[in-house]
Design a protein around this motif. Structure first.
Motif, PDB file in Angstrom:
ATOM      1  N   GLU A 117     -47.656   0.800  36.352  1.00  0.00           N
ATOM      2  CA  GLU A 117     -46.205   1.259  36.919  1.00  0.00           C
ATOM      3  C   GLU A 117     -46.648   2.544  37.794  1.00  0.00           C
ATOM      4  OE1 GLU A 117     -42.884   0.888  34.932  1.00  0.00           O
ATOM      5  OE2 GLU A 117     -43.081  -0.836  33.990  1.00  0.00           O
ATOM      6  N   SER A 118     -46.242   3.589  37.075  1.00  0.00           N
ATOM      7  CA  SER A 118     -46.358   5.116  37.711  1.00  0.00           C
ATOM      8  C   SER A 118     -46.499   6.153  36.526  1.00  0.00           C
ATOM      9  CB  SER A 118     -45.318   5.364  38.491  1.00  0.00           C
ATOM     10  OG  SER A 118     -45.670   6.617  39.303  1.00  0.00           O
ATOM     11  N   LEU A 119     -47.602   6.898  36.937  1.00  0.00           N
ATOM     12  CA  LEU A 119     -47.521   8.169  35.976  1.00  0.00           C
ATOM     13  C   LEU A 119     -46.347   9.180  36.262  1.00  0.00           C
ATOM     14  CD1 LEU A 119     -51.390   9.058  36.592  1.00  0.00           C
ATOM     15  CD2 LEU A 119     -50.445   8.481  34.298  1.00  0.00           C
ATOM     16  N   ASN A 120     -46.102  10.093  34.998  1.00  0.00           N
ATOM     17  CA  ASN A 120     -45.026  11.029  35.500  1.00  0.00           C
ATOM     18  C   ASN A 120     -45.662  12.187  36.289  1.00  0.00           C
ATOM     19  OD1 ASN A 120     -43.152   9.550  34.157  1.00  0.00           O
ATOM     20  ND2 ASN A 120     -43.521  10.606  32.074  1.00  0.00           N
ATOM     21  N   THR A 121     -46.858  12.497  36.292  1.00  0.00           N
ATOM     22  CA  THR A 121     -47.493  13.506  37.020  1.00  0.00           C
ATOM     23  C   THR A 121     -48.710  13.058  37.532  1.00  0.00           C
ATOM     24  OG1 THR A 121     -48.522  15.625  36.802  1.00  0.00           O
ATOM     25  CG2 THR A 121     -48.260  14.337  34.823  1.00  0.00           C
ATOM     26  N   PRO A 122     -48.969  13.703  38.794  1.00  0.00           N
ATOM     27  CA  PRO A 122     -50.388  13.232  39.081  1.00  0.00           C
ATOM     28  C   PRO A 122     -51.704  13.897  38.363  1.00  0.00           C
ATOM     29  CG  PRO A 122     -49.474  14.779  40.872  1.00  0.00           C
ATOM     30  CD  PRO A 122     -48.398  14.313  39.469  1.00  0.00           C
ATOM     31  N   PHE A 123     -51.524  14.758  37.690  1.00  0.00           N
ATOM     32  CA  PHE A 123     -52.406  15.643  36.848  1.00  0.00           C
ATOM     33  C   PHE A 123     -53.278  14.537  36.152  1.00  0.00           C
ATOM     34  CE2 PHE A 123     -54.074  17.494  32.834  1.00  0.00           C
ATOM     35  CZ  PHE A 123     -54.440  18.594  33.427  1.00  0.00           C
ATOM     36  N   GLU A 207     -62.241  18.110  14.469  1.00  0.00           N
ATOM     37  CA  GLU A 207     -61.126  17.195  14.435  1.00  0.00           C
ATOM     38  C   GLU A 207     -60.297  17.419  15.596  1.00  0.00           C
ATOM     39  OE1 GLU A 207     -60.984  14.679  12.593  1.00  0.00           O
ATOM     40  OE2 GLU A 207     -62.768  15.273  10.784  1.00  0.00           O
ATOM     41  N   TYR A 208     -60.134  15.847  16.318  1.00  0.00           N
ATOM     42  CA  TYR A 208     -59.384  16.070  17.680  1.00  0.00           C
ATOM     43  C   TYR A 208     -58.624  14.838  17.720  1.00  0.00           C
ATOM     44  CZ  TYR A 208     -63.289  19.301  18.947  1.00  0.00           C
ATOM     45  OH  TYR A 208     -64.200  20.281  18.799  1.00  0.00           O
ATOM     46  N   VAL A 209     -57.695  14.933  18.892  1.00  0.00           N
ATOM     47  CA  VAL A 209     -56.806  13.708  18.754  1.00  0.00           C
ATOM     48  C   VAL A 209     -56.877  13.337  20.271  1.00  0.00           C
ATOM     49  CG1 VAL A 209     -54.950  14.406  17.195  1.00  0.00           C
ATOM     50  CG2 VAL A 209     -54.677  15.251  19.400  1.00  0.00           C
ATOM     51  N   TRP A 210     -56.584  12.030  20.397  1.00  0.00           N
ATOM     52  CA  TRP A 210     -56.434  11.264  21.874  1.00  0.00           C
ATOM     53  C   TRP A 210     -55.079  10.662  21.718  1.00  0.00           C
ATOM     54  CZ3 TRP A 210     -55.719   6.366  23.024  1.00  0.00           C
ATOM     55  CH2 TRP A 210     -56.023   5.517  21.909  1.00  0.00           C
ATOM     56  N   ASN A 211     -54.658  10.520  22.993  1.00  0.00           N
ATOM     57  CA  ASN A 211     -53.486   9.692  23.463  1.00  0.00           C
ATOM     58  C   ASN A 211     -53.644   9.108  24.840  1.00  0.00           C
ATOM     59  OD1 ASN A 211     -52.709  12.971  23.665  1.00  0.00           O
ATOM     60  ND2 ASN A 211     -51.403  11.607  25.169  1.00  0.00           N
ATOM     61  N   CYS A 212     -52.647   8.358  25.123  1.00  0.00           N
ATOM     62  CA  CYS A 212     -52.429   7.755  26.385  1.00  0.00           C
ATOM     63  C   CYS A 212     -51.335   8.458  27.028  1.00  0.00           C
ATOM     64  CB  CYS A 212     -51.991   6.189  26.423  1.00  0.00           C
ATOM     65  SG  CYS A 212     -51.485   5.648  27.889  1.00  0.00           S
ATOM     66  N   GLU A 213     -51.401   9.034  28.090  1.00  0.00           N
ATOM     67  CA  GLU A 213     -50.491   9.963  28.919  1.00  0.00           C
ATOM     68  C   GLU A 213     -49.563   9.150  29.965  1.00  0.00           C
ATOM     69  OE1 GLU A 213     -49.303  12.954  28.215  1.00  0.00           O
ATOM     70  OE2 GLU A 213     -50.871  13.555  26.811  1.00  0.00           O
ATOM     71  N   PHE A 214     -49.888   7.818  30.044  1.00  0.00           N
ATOM     72  CA  PHE A 214     -49.107   6.996  30.931  1.00  0.00           C
ATOM     73  C   PHE A 214     -47.794   6.587  29.995  1.00  0.00           C
ATOM     74  CE2 PHE A 214     -47.932   2.696  32.555  1.00  0.00           C
ATOM     75  CZ  PHE A 214     -48.070   2.959  33.818  1.00  0.00           C
ATOM     76  N   PRO A 215     -46.717   6.455  30.750  1.00  0.00           N
ATOM     77  CA  PRO A 215     -45.378   6.249  29.930  1.00  0.00           C
ATOM     78  C   PRO A 215     -45.441   4.740  29.957  1.00  0.00           C
ATOM     79  CG  PRO A 215     -44.862   6.608  32.506  1.00  0.00           C
ATOM     80  CD  PRO A 215     -46.315   6.945  32.243  1.00  0.00           C
ATOM     81  N   CYS A 216     -45.741   4.241  28.807  1.00  0.00           N
ATOM     82  CA  CYS A 216     -46.049   2.730  28.364  1.00  0.00           C
ATOM     83  C   CYS A 216     -45.243   2.275  27.306  1.00  0.00           C
ATOM     84  CB  CYS A 216     -47.608   2.287  28.506  1.00  0.00           C
ATOM     85  SG  CYS A 216     -48.546   3.329  27.234  1.00  0.00           S
ATOM     86  N   GLY A 217     -44.557   3.129  26.850  1.00  0.00           N
ATOM     87  CA  GLY A 217     -43.470   2.604  25.842  1.00  0.00           C
ATOM     88  C   GLY A 217     -42.460   1.983  26.132  1.00  0.00           C
ATOM     89  N   ASP A 218     -41.244   1.897  25.160  1.00  0.00           N
ATOM     90  CA  ASP A 218     -40.093   1.239  25.729  1.00  0.00           C
ATOM     91  C   ASP A 218     -39.234   2.066  26.570  1.00  0.00           C
ATOM     92  OD1 ASP A 218     -39.077   2.892  23.848  1.00  0.00           O
ATOM     93  OD2 ASP A 218     -38.416   1.513  22.399  1.00  0.00           O
ATOM     94  N   GLY A 219     -37.822   2.010  26.885  1.00  0.00           N
ATOM     95  CA  GLY A 219     -37.169   2.863  27.564  1.00  0.00           C
ATOM     96  C   GLY A 219     -36.237   4.132  26.843  1.00  0.00           C
ATOM     97  N   THR A 220     -36.962   4.051  25.781  1.00  0.00           N
ATOM     98  CA  THR A 220     -36.528   5.397  25.101  1.00  0.00           C
ATOM     99  C   THR A 220     -37.543   6.610  25.292  1.00  0.00           C
ATOM    100  OG1 THR A 220     -37.603   4.700  23.157  1.00  0.00           O
ATOM    101  CG2 THR A 220     -35.232   4.412  23.311  1.00  0.00           C
ATOM    102  N   ALA A 222     -37.894   8.679  27.852  1.00  0.00           N
ATOM    103  CA  ALA A 222     -38.745   8.673  29.214  1.00  0.00           C
ATOM    104  C   ALA A 222     -39.957   7.755  29.123  1.00  0.00           C
ATOM    105  CB  ALA A 222     -39.123  10.078  29.448  1.00  0.00           C
ATOM    106  N   LYS A 223     -39.815   6.458  28.307  1.00  0.00           N
ATOM    107  CA  LYS A 223     -40.925   5.505  28.301  1.00  0.00           C
ATOM    108  C   LYS A 223     -41.896   6.073  27.487  1.00  0.00           C
ATOM    109  CE  LYS A 223     -40.005   2.475  32.053  1.00  0.00           C
ATOM    110  NZ  LYS A 223     -40.602   1.721  33.247  1.00  0.00           N
ATOM    111  N   PHE A 224     -41.724   7.039  26.238  1.00  0.00           N
ATOM    112  CA  PHE A 224     -42.762   7.314  25.557  1.00  0.00           C
ATOM    113  C   PHE A 224     -42.436   7.018  24.041  1.00  0.00           C
ATOM    114  CE2 PHE A 224     -44.364   9.715  28.986  1.00  0.00           C
ATOM    115  CZ  PHE A 224     -45.699   9.891  28.767  1.00  0.00           C
ATOM    116  N   GLY A 225     -41.552   6.154  23.868  1.00  0.00           N
ATOM    117  CA  GLY A 225     -41.115   5.663  22.385  1.00  0.00           C
ATOM    118  C   GLY A 225     -41.929   4.677  22.224  1.00  0.00           C
TER     119      GLY A 225
END
Length: 244
Positions: A117-123, A207-220, A222-225
């Protein structure tokens, strides 16, 4: 004691307590990330591919492959034959724990099977931290994706410390065409993956972490649930080790 000295002492005590509290928070975050990082699946251990000449000199080269799916049920067994406890969650696979060699050139391939859909920020549409600031998408060199061209991101980062080298890599993954996702919704047929390849350097062990920064969760949130806040789906751990 003069009031000015008392005031200075209070300021110094307050600053010291703030620093100690900050250290405690950082340590707590580190323990929390490590504690939450075991989801029962075998990690993806990078494959050593000999040595290679790089702008930093001759160094070990290692490769790894991941995939990202529209839901766990179609994730080719990443969460079990029926998608595990959350079959509808978008997910990476086959595991969310990467083990990479230290002081090496790392090449990762990600096969993307999802729309967007769309990112929250172009960064987070920018390629950051790779060897030449680019990635290869289906054979084409890419440095930037538009906010509505992204299906997910693969973003490696870590809590800054004095005991491990910094590492930040951001890879925006190009989304599947709408007609491919329509067919997937109709009969569950996985589309031909969008194949993204990129290379970066590791420093010392850490030790590092990684994550997705695209809002691909449910509606809670801001789609980061949902999948975004559940470890083992759209977030994970990167262990950089001295020996594989």
């Amino acid at each position: 004691m003069p009031s000015a000295v008392k005031g200075s002492s209070k300021v110094l005590l307050s600053a010291t307590l703030s620093v100690l509290l900050g250290i405690g928070v950082v340590v707590g975050v580190g323990y929390t990330l490590n504690g939450a990082s075991d989801d029962g699946r075998d990690p993806v251990v990078a494959t050593m591919a000999g040595n290679i000449d790089t702008p930093k000199g001759n160094m070990p080269h290692a490769t790894a492959t991941l995939s990202v799916y529209a839901d766990a049920e179609s994730s080719e067994g990443a969460h079990g034959p029926d998608g595990g406890g959350h079959p509808g969650y978008v997910t990476y696979g086959p595991s969310n724990h990467l083990i990479l060699p230290a002081n090496s050139l790392i090449t990762i391939t990600i096969k993307g099977y999802d729309g967007g859909e769309s990112l929250n920020t172009p960064f987070f549409g920018k390629v950051i931290g790779t060897v030449d600031g680019s990635m290869d998408v289906d054979g084409k060199k890419v440095t930037l994706l538009g906010m509505k061209e992204v299906q997910h991101t693969f973003t490696i980062h870590g809590v800054p410390t004095s005991t491990q080298d910094p590492l930040f890599v951001n890879i925006p993954l190009s989304k599947q065409p709408d007609d491919a996702m329509e067919k997937f919704d109709e009969d569950g047929t996985l589309p031909t993956p969008v194949v993204t390849t990129f290379s970066f350097y590791t420093g010392g062990a850490g030790e590092y972490v990684w994550n997705c920064e695209f809002p691909c969760g449910d509606g809670t949130y801001a789609k980061f649930g949902a999948a975004m806040s559940k470890y083992g789906y759209m977030s994970g751990k990167v262990s950089v080790v001295d020996h594989i």
